[in-house]
Design a protein around this motif. Sequence first.
Motif, mmCIF file in Angstrom:
data_model
loop_
_atom_site.group_PDB
_atom_site.id
_atom_site.type_symbol
_atom_site.label_atom_id
_atom_site.label_comp_id
_atom_site.label_asym_id
_atom_site.label_seq_id
_atom_site.Cartn_x
_atom_site.Cartn_y
_atom_site.Cartn_z
ATOM 1 N N MET A 144 0.321 -1.694 -0.037
ATOM 2 C CA MET A 144 -0.124 0.180 0.271
ATOM 3 C C MET A 144 1.221 0.823 0.085
ATOM 4 S SD MET A 144 -1.209 0.071 3.745
ATOM 5 C CE MET A 144 0.093 0.096 4.970
ATOM 6 N N LEU A 145 2.590 1.146 0.361
ATOM 7 C CA LEU A 145 3.171 2.481 0.307
ATOM 8 C C LEU A 145 3.546 2.881 -0.946
ATOM 9 C CD1 LEU A 145 5.115 1.541 4.076
ATOM 10 C CD2 LEU A 145 2.905 2.745 3.420
ATOM 11 N N VAL A 146 3.479 2.076 -1.676
ATOM 12 C CA VAL A 146 4.909 1.895 -3.282
ATOM 13 C C VAL A 146 3.687 2.771 -3.860
ATOM 14 C CG1 VAL A 146 5.582 0.923 -5.134
ATOM 15 C CG2 VAL A 146 5.830 0.415 -2.836
ATOM 16 N N PRO A 147 2.680 2.297 -3.850
ATOM 17 C CA PRO A 147 1.831 3.184 -4.665
ATOM 18 C C PRO A 147 1.192 4.217 -4.489
ATOM 19 C CG PRO A 147 0.432 1.606 -4.160
ATOM 20 C CD PRO A 147 2.209 1.197 -3.691
ATOM 21 N N LEU A 148 0.971 4.590 -2.937
ATOM 22 C CA LEU A 148 0.486 6.480 -2.308
ATOM 23 C C LEU A 148 2.297 7.185 -2.748
ATOM 24 C CD1 LEU A 148 -0.677 5.404 0.695
ATOM 25 C CD2 LEU A 148 -1.522 7.069 -1.244
ATOM 26 N N TYR A 149 3.469 6.203 -3.010
ATOM 27 C CA TYR A 149 4.234 7.656 -3.132
ATOM 28 C C TYR A 149 4.480 7.509 -4.315
ATOM 29 C CZ TYR A 149 8.834 8.676 -4.953
ATOM 30 O OH TYR A 149 10.231 8.946 -5.495
ATOM 31 N N PHE A 150 4.245 7.335 -5.437
ATOM 32 C CA PHE A 150 4.161 7.584 -6.950
ATOM 33 C C PHE A 150 2.693 8.469 -6.928
ATOM 34 C CE2 PHE A 150 5.885 3.458 -7.944
ATOM 35 C CZ PHE A 150 7.098 4.312 -8.252
ATOM 36 N N LEU A 151 1.444 8.213 -6.142
ATOM 37 C CA LEU A 151 0.394 9.157 -5.313
ATOM 38 C C LEU A 151 0.368 10.854 -5.704
ATOM 39 C CD1 LEU A 151 -2.568 6.748 -4.804
ATOM 40 C CD2 LEU A 151 -2.558 7.952 -7.572
ATOM 41 N N ILE A 152 1.685 10.481 -4.315
ATOM 42 C CA ILE A 152 2.186 12.152 -4.826
ATOM 43 C C ILE A 152 3.108 12.611 -5.190
ATOM 44 C CG2 ILE A 152 3.332 13.513 -2.214
ATOM 45 C CD1 ILE A 152 1.860 11.484 -0.093
ATOM 46 N N ALA A 153 4.134 12.087 -5.523
ATOM 47 C CA ALA A 153 5.387 12.206 -6.790
ATOM 48 C C ALA A 153 4.872 12.756 -7.321
ATOM 49 C CB ALA A 153 6.631 11.129 -6.470
ATOM 50 N N ILE A 154 4.404 11.988 -8.212
ATOM 51 C CA ILE A 154 3.406 12.691 -10.010
ATOM 52 C C ILE A 154 2.141 13.824 -9.904
ATOM 53 C CG2 ILE A 154 2.404 12.132 -11.650
ATOM 54 C CD1 ILE A 154 4.318 9.227 -11.181
ATOM 55 N N TRP A 155 1.140 13.299 -9.094
ATOM 56 C CA TRP A 155 0.114 13.822 -8.736
ATOM 57 C C TRP A 155 0.158 15.727 -8.119
ATOM 58 C CZ3 TRP A 155 -0.115 9.418 -10.179
ATOM 59 C CH2 TRP A 155 -0.072 8.823 -11.530
ATOM 60 N N GLY A 156 1.052 15.570 -6.841
ATOM 61 C CA GLY A 156 0.904 16.452 -5.656
ATOM 62 C C GLY A 156 1.299 18.038 -6.261
ATOM 63 N N HIS A 157 1.760 18.536 -5.364
ATOM 64 C CA HIS A 157 1.449 20.550 -5.639
ATOM 65 C C HIS A 157 3.194 20.555 -5.656
ATOM 66 C CE1 HIS A 157 -2.534 20.269 -5.127
ATOM 67 N NE2 HIS A 157 -2.704 20.271 -3.627
ATOM 68 N N GLU A 158 3.618 21.676 -5.615
ATOM 69 C CA GLU A 158 4.828 22.117 -6.187
ATOM 70 C C GLU A 158 6.063 21.580 -5.765
ATOM 71 O OE1 GLU A 158 2.800 24.122 -3.799
ATOM 72 O OE2 GLU A 158 1.189 24.670 -5.854
ATOM 73 N N ASN A 159 5.829 20.944 -4.046
ATOM 74 C CA ASN A 159 7.081 20.154 -3.739
ATOM 75 C C ASN A 159 6.444 18.666 -3.448
ATOM 76 O OD1 ASN A 159 9.341 22.462 -3.580
ATOM 77 N ND2 ASN A 159 7.964 23.725 -1.453
ATOM 78 N N ARG A 160 6.367 17.977 -3.866
ATOM 79 C CA ARG A 160 5.925 16.985 -4.004
ATOM 80 C C ARG A 160 7.101 16.451 -3.965
ATOM 81 N NH1 ARG A 160 4.786 19.179 -9.186
ATOM 82 N NH2 ARG A 160 5.442 18.054 -10.668
ATOM 83 N N ARG A 161 7.407 16.104 -4.622
ATOM 84 C CA ARG A 161 9.026 14.832 -4.214
ATOM 85 C C ARG A 161 9.498 14.767 -3.602
ATOM 86 N NH1 ARG A 161 8.608 16.888 -9.848
ATOM 87 N NH2 ARG A 161 8.672 15.015 -11.219
ATOM 88 N N TYR A 162 9.395 15.704 -2.401
ATOM 89 C CA TYR A 162 10.776 15.776 -1.368
ATOM 90 C C TYR A 162 9.578 15.660 -0.765
ATOM 91 C CZ TYR A 162 10.681 17.694 3.398
ATOM 92 O OH TYR A 162 11.574 18.495 4.836
ATOM 93 N N ALA A 163 7.815 15.553 -0.495
ATOM 94 C CA ALA A 163 7.202 14.792 1.225
ATOM 95 C C ALA A 163 6.796 13.640 0.272
ATOM 96 C CB ALA A 163 6.021 16.120 0.332
ATOM 97 N N ALA A 164 6.623 13.366 -0.760
ATOM 98 C CA ALA A 164 6.612 11.594 -1.587
ATOM 99 C C ALA A 164 8.035 11.295 -0.644
ATOM 100 C CB ALA A 164 6.204 11.926 -2.621
ATOM 101 N N LEU A 165 8.934 11.308 -0.853
ATOM 102 C CA LEU A 165 10.075 11.007 -0.420
ATOM 103 C C LEU A 165 10.389 10.645 1.322
ATOM 104 C CD1 LEU A 165 13.127 9.701 -1.143
ATOM 105 C CD2 LEU A 165 13.716 11.878 -0.787
#
Length: 508
Positions: A144-165
């Motif tokens: 359940m964690l891996v797809p959530l990472y992609f959901l945040i990192a790809i479709w999130g807002h400005e600092n999405r990659r930092y938040a996803a990591l």
Amino acid sequence: MILTTLIILPLLGGVIALYSEKISTRLPKTITLVTLSLVLLLLLTTTLSNTLFNGDHRGQWLFDEGVIWIERLNIGAQLSMDGLSLALIILTLLVGLLALSSAWEEIKKHQGFFYFNFLWTFAGIIGVFLAMDLLLFFVFWEVMLVPLYFLIAIWGHENRRYAALKFFLFTQAGGLLMLLSIIALAATHYQETSILSFNYHTLIQSPIVAPIGQWICLGFILAFLVKLPAFPFHPWLPDAHTQAPTPVSIILAAILLKTGGYGLIRFVLPLFPDAVQFWSPVMLLLGVMSIIYGAVLAFAQHDLKRVVAYSSVSHMGFVVLGCFSLNYIALQGAMIQMLAHGLSSAALFMLVGLIQHKLHTRDLNQFSGLWQQLPNLSAMGLFFAVASLGMPGLGNFIGELLVLIGTFEQNAYFAVAASLGLILGAIYSLRLIQKSFWGPGKSNILAATVHLDKALATPSDLNIKQRATLFCIATGLILIGIYPQPILDLLQQPLMQILAVTRIEGVT
């Protein structure tokens, strides 16, 4: 095979949604809607028929199925469902439909891959609530964690990659600690009984009495507290909520956090009855600190999403308090709190997403007087903000009340300290209401709203679908608040079985 089907259907639906985008951009979300609806219908019909034809003859477990997975290590694909897991899976599917409603208009790019990750997240969450082999539980915990990472990192807002990591590193650290604890638990159990097993039903028969059990128990506790999250393991939550798209924020707050509370109740309490007694005072202190700290930080925020995110830390503190009060009433309250918070937080994040979509800001200092511009949205916002602060007659109040009553019976000092969270909750909720819904309307916000409404050709601030969705959630909170007995009856037998093993007082 009903339990296996509940997991396989979202997995298959996700794969179909992924490739259906090549045919039409509307197909992925339609397939997701059909998949979630089919899983919910299958769950309700089978559990209803089981109740009608078998009554209470099945004991605690409504369904139980499994096969040998890795025979050499005695690892099985063991799935079981009781009232505890049933209630949380129903919440999961209902919130999934709510998140889908929010994603319907918001998600525009890579829709096939989005709904693939969306459905695989739900497959993992359902698996977490059903898995009775600890290694299988760990597999679903990671799924359940891996797809959530992609959901945040790809479709999130400005600092999405930092938040996803940040989200991924915190949760993976907790997952690694859990894996080490699972291996240590199985090895210690083997030394004491000469039986190598990762099966919950087997392990629960012989709880660890060796001193090392305290440290294995702590490993499980910390892994679940990271997910809950409780102070001081919460830093991933505000950033993840702030940067995630609205449907993912709904999933995080309404469902993902509940897997931590479920883990404490399902695994920590019955598997480590002696160690739980040892760690209880420390965990009660962390629960109280989470309640107060989350409420204070929620008051200090200007970003609407961060207000709701920190309020979740405060509300989940009541779950920690209920779990480690070692009291039946408090544990009932912890479960009611998880269900009610799942509904209220999902609605609040949906409303915040709508405000951001219409006004292009979440800053409380940038707008006021929303009631003049968006009366329907503001009315719903007022209701769910009041529900979140624990208004009597609504579900959150019942959960917090039961937790405080049960905690007071065991330790009055912690109960009194935790009650301060109710006051602080009212303060930050009323501040949110006053700064957003009341006051003079700002002309620039009104202009942006009018322009956007014309662009979307919507005659009102909430369309029919949004009103119906929010009304259904409000109805659920009212029903839990006015008549929680059906839920308490559903939870009674599994909670009594768990607490009987834990030797907790107050089980009648």
